[in-house]
Design a protein around this motif. Structure first.
Motif, PDB file in Angstrom:
ATOM      1  N   LYS B  44       0.870  -1.406  -0.177  1.00  0.00           N
ATOM      2  CA  LYS B  44      -0.087  -0.004   0.100  1.00  0.00           C
ATOM      3  C   LYS B  44       0.870   1.192  -0.012  1.00  0.00           C
ATOM      4  O   LYS B  44       0.584   2.146  -0.856  1.00  0.00           O
ATOM      5  N   THR B  45       1.820   1.342   1.025  1.00  0.00           N
ATOM      6  CA  THR B  45       2.668   2.657   0.953  1.00  0.00           C
ATOM      7  C   THR B  45       3.606   2.467  -0.220  1.00  0.00           C
ATOM      8  O   THR B  45       3.542   3.732  -0.731  1.00  0.00           O
ATOM      9  N   THR B  46       3.789   1.453  -0.992  1.00  0.00           N
ATOM     10  CA  THR B  46       4.888   1.722  -2.205  1.00  0.00           C
ATOM     11  C   THR B  46       3.901   2.158  -3.138  1.00  0.00           C
ATOM     12  O   THR B  46       4.300   3.003  -3.959  1.00  0.00           O
ATOM     13  N   PHE B  86       2.316  10.923   5.780  1.00  0.00           N
ATOM     14  CA  PHE B  86       3.347   9.861   5.714  1.00  0.00           C
ATOM     15  C   PHE B  86       3.145   8.867   7.038  1.00  0.00           C
ATOM     16  O   PHE B  86       2.482   9.216   7.976  1.00  0.00           O
ATOM     17  N   GLN B  87       3.322   7.592   6.447  1.00  0.00           N
ATOM     18  CA  GLN B  87       3.179   6.579   7.425  1.00  0.00           C
ATOM     19  C   GLN B  87       3.432   6.800   8.897  1.00  0.00           C
ATOM     20  O   GLN B  87       2.951   6.732   9.902  1.00  0.00           O
ATOM     21  N   LEU B  88       5.059   7.350   8.752  1.00  0.00           N
ATOM     22  CA  LEU B  88       5.687   7.549  10.053  1.00  0.00           C
ATOM     23  C   LEU B  88       5.594   8.881   9.834  1.00  0.00           C
ATOM     24  O   LEU B  88       6.437   9.743   9.037  1.00  0.00           O
ATOM     25  N   LEU B 164      -3.515   9.710   2.137  1.00  0.00           N
ATOM     26  CA  LEU B 164      -3.283   9.708   3.490  1.00  0.00           C
ATOM     27  C   LEU B 164      -2.931   8.192   3.890  1.00  0.00           C
ATOM     28  O   LEU B 164      -3.595   7.226   3.599  1.00  0.00           O
ATOM     29  N   ASP B 165      -1.596   8.062   4.418  1.00  0.00           N
ATOM     30  CA  ASP B 165      -0.922   6.866   4.702  1.00  0.00           C
ATOM     31  C   ASP B 165      -1.019   6.412   6.206  1.00  0.00           C
ATOM     32  O   ASP B 165      -0.342   6.901   6.985  1.00  0.00           O
ATOM     33  N   GLU B 166      -2.083   5.730   6.493  1.00  0.00           N
ATOM     34  CA  GLU B 166      -2.647   5.406   7.900  1.00  0.00           C
ATOM     35  C   GLU B 166      -2.726   6.797   8.897  1.00  0.00           C
ATOM     36  O   GLU B 166      -1.898   6.734   9.770  1.00  0.00           O
ATOM     37  N   TRP B 167      -3.340   7.396   8.265  1.00  0.00           N
ATOM     38  CA  TRP B 167      -3.325   8.806   9.080  1.00  0.00           C
ATOM     39  C   TRP B 167      -3.953   8.664  10.499  1.00  0.00           C
ATOM     40  O   TRP B 167      -3.626   9.328  11.396  1.00  0.00           O
TER      41      TRP B 167
HETATM   42 MG   LIG Z   1       2.677   1.107   4.779  1.00  0.00          MG
END
Ligand SMILES: [Mg+2]
Ligand SMILES: Nc1ncnc2c1ncn2[C@@H]1O[C@H](COP(=O)(O)OP(=O)(O)OP(=O)(O)O)[C@@H](O)[C@H]1O
Lengths: 327, 243
Positions: B44-46, B86-88, B164-167
């Motif tokens: 997903k992030t990729t 960003f996820q982090l 939105l990455d795991e916001w």
């Molecule tokens: Mg991810």
């Protein structure tokens, strides 16, 4: 308070007033002495200009450039080659242009790479330019040097270098309140974020390096009349590059005035060493470099700032915003 | 039907022998909130990285409003109108809250400067619940507040597509409710959003449709309830304790 409003802040006004007073005092030096202290003053002013110009780029990017001698030498040679044909101010501009163009080329070639490659590349490049100039000169003129005769004396050179230093400071201040300055702050914080908010990070760094290179070229042009006889080994002397780095790091590169704190004592020290132990200048430079990197990586101004933050937090006062870069 | 806001066409990303995104295709409609879900490491992030330009695709095409953006530099893509979190969480630690948000308003899809950028930053800070805290250094903020900063920064460019990455990850139940209603508000105002999320409740509440990935492959797409009940999706999630 924050570096972005378009009106002057109290703090900026105060800094401007202090700066103007210092410039006036400095400008009076040639009135009092035309010999030893003026010569020392020219050296201090030269490195003040060079180190602040260097910090313009290296402060926010943390890239260490060892190409200063190349920009400087191009400036000197612009004057050396053109002095019989063109007016001096125009040659100074040409020197600036040459510095900027060379910086642009270096930037395009290396700024996408990491810092280590940049250091080595700039050092190699400065050496290459010097060799090319030596070679070219021996092929074309069969002489190793150029004569530069002007009416300028030490005091004129001193004033020009002072004016250049002021110009570098004003430029730095203008950059800080521009989009470019804000972009550099964002890049300094997180380059990935910078790219994702739309900043062309390579372009921003290249522009900054070109500005810095142009100013170093101007310094070289201004100093040309000082040499009278210009040779590649003096105009492109790598010692210039190393001294600039040492003094700027000694003072600290977080603020544009930081290097001045390193320039004044170190120029005096080098002057003393050159006079008393002329064969040991390299050793002194080497030791100074190691000591600075090892003991005070953020420079003297960095030390002072750390102490101040510590004191403030102990007294419970609100912390200063550490990221604000001010000239 | 009008042109999709974003089209991902046979997008592919390999890391050495690993195929992190394996020929994935889908469209995001104008004004749609699309959920992108899947077990850990499913790509997903990729995929978001390919869209935002953080990574260059190894193959396929990505179209923003019909214009190809696949493989462009991240700053170009940002200027064309893709913004992300960003996820982090990534804030600009030495700057204050207002400057963090201004960073999103100055260089991207919307380019403002000076008083206008500042006013916009304040308005957005207020919007994400950080009104009155403009000059707090973000390094002194809590995790959720930093996530709010990131969202405000992304919104500041008025993006055509928001990623939105795991916001919502890492928020406690109360914060989660606040976060969900904030995203809901964005959806209502017509923003086009791709939302990567592990919090299934949020996906069910918020998303019109979702795309499900597993091991780099798109295994389902459609209305959330339909997609989640597909056998392959159930299988993918059963093997994964985070489901
Ligand atoms: Mg991810
Ligand atoms: N830069 C990279 N280099 C090598 N492998 C990578 C890189 N980025 C991701 N991967 C690999 O690609 C696969 C997909 O990772 P990705 O981060 O896209 O998953 P994800 O779906 O976002 O997972 P999560 O839910 O845990 O965030 C993983 O196997 C991961 O290890």
């Amino acid at each position: 308070m924050s570096p972005l409003p378009f009106n002057l802040t109290q703090e900026e006004l105060r800094a401007g007033a202090v700066g103007a007073a210092l410039v006036i005092v400095a400008a009076l030096l040639p009135v009092f002495d035309q010999a030893y202290y003026l010569a020392l003053g020219v050296n201090i002013m030269l490195y003040a200009a060079l180190c602040t110009a260097w910090t313009l780029f290296s402060g926010p990017t943390h890239y260490i450039s060892l190409a200063s001698a190349a920009f400087f030498g191009l400036g000197t040679y612009s004057v050396g080659l053109g002095i019989d044909h063109l007016p001096f101010p125009l040659l100074v501009l040409i020197g600036a242009g040459c510095g900027a163009v060379l910086a642009g080329i270096v930037g395009v070639a290396t700024l996408r790479l990491s810092g280590v490659y940049f250091v080595i590349f700039t050092l190699g490049l400065a050496e290459l330019v010097r060799q090319l100039v030596s070679w070219g000169q021996s092929k074309i003129t069969t002489r190793m040097g150029l004569y530069v005769f002007t009416d300028f004396t030490e005091k004129h050179i001193f004033w020009m270098l002072l004016a250049l230093t002021v110009l570098v400071f004003i430029t730095g201040w203008l950059i800080n309140r521009s989009r470019l300055g804000f972009a550099m702050q964002v890049i300094g914080n997180d380059e990935t974020v910078a790219r994702h908010v739309g900043i062309d990070t390579a372009r921003a760094k290249i522009i900054l390096f070109m500005i810095s290179g142009a100013f170093i070229g101007i310094a070289g042009a201004i100093c040309a009349p000082r040499y009278a006889y210009i040779q590649p080994n003096s105009a492109f002397n790598p010692t210039i590059s190393f001294l600039v780095v040492i003094m700027a790091l000694l003072g600290g590169t977080k603020r544009l005035w930081g290097p001045l704190v390193g320039v004044i004592p170190f120029t005096i020290l080098m002057d003393f060493v050159t006079a008393k132990f002329p064969n040991h200048t390299s050793i002194v430079m080497g030791i100074a470099f190691l000591a600075i990197v090892y003991f005070i990586p953020n420079g003297v101004t960095g030390l002072i700032e750390q102490a101040r933050t510590k004191l403030r937090s102990r007294m419970g006062a609100p912390a200063v915003k550490p990221g604000e870069v001010q000239p | 039907m009008s042109m999709p806001a974003l089209s991902v066409r046979v997008a592919r990303k390999t890391f050495g022998g690993l195929v992190a995104v394996n020929d994935v295709s889908f469209d995001v409609r104008q004004g749609e909130l699309l959920g992108l879900i899947g077990p850990n490491g499913s790509g997903k992030t990729t995929l978001l990285n390919l869209i935002s330009g953080a990574l260059k695709p190894s193959g396929g095409e990505i179209l923003l409003g019909g214009q190809p953006i696949g493989g462009l530099a991240a700053h170009h893509i940002a200027q064309k109108g893709v913004a992300r979190t960003f996820q982090l969480v990534r804030v600009l630690p030495s700057l204050d809250a207002e400057q963090n948000v201004m960073a999103g308003a100055v260089f991207g899809h919307r380019r403002t400067w000076g008083a206008e950028a500042r006013a916009l930053a304040r308005e957005l800070l207020h919007r994400v619940g950080l009104g009155g805290r403009e000059h707090v250094p973000v390094s002194a903020m809590t995790y959720i507040d930093q996530k709010r900063i990131e969202l405000a920064r992304a919104l500041a460019s008025d993006p055509r597509v928001l990623l939105l990455d795991e916001w919502l990850a890492g928020l406690n139940p109360t914060e989660l409710q606040v976060g969900i209603s904030l995203i809901d508000e964005l959806r209502r105002e017509g923003r086009t959003i791709i939302m990567v999320e592990h919090v299934m409740d949020a996906i069910r509440t918020l998303c019109d449709r979702c795309v499900v990935m597993s091991s780099g492959v798109k295994i389902a797409e459609g209305r959330v309830e339909d997609a989640l009940s597909e056998p392959e999706v159930v299988r993918a999630y059963l093997g994964d304790e985070d489901a």
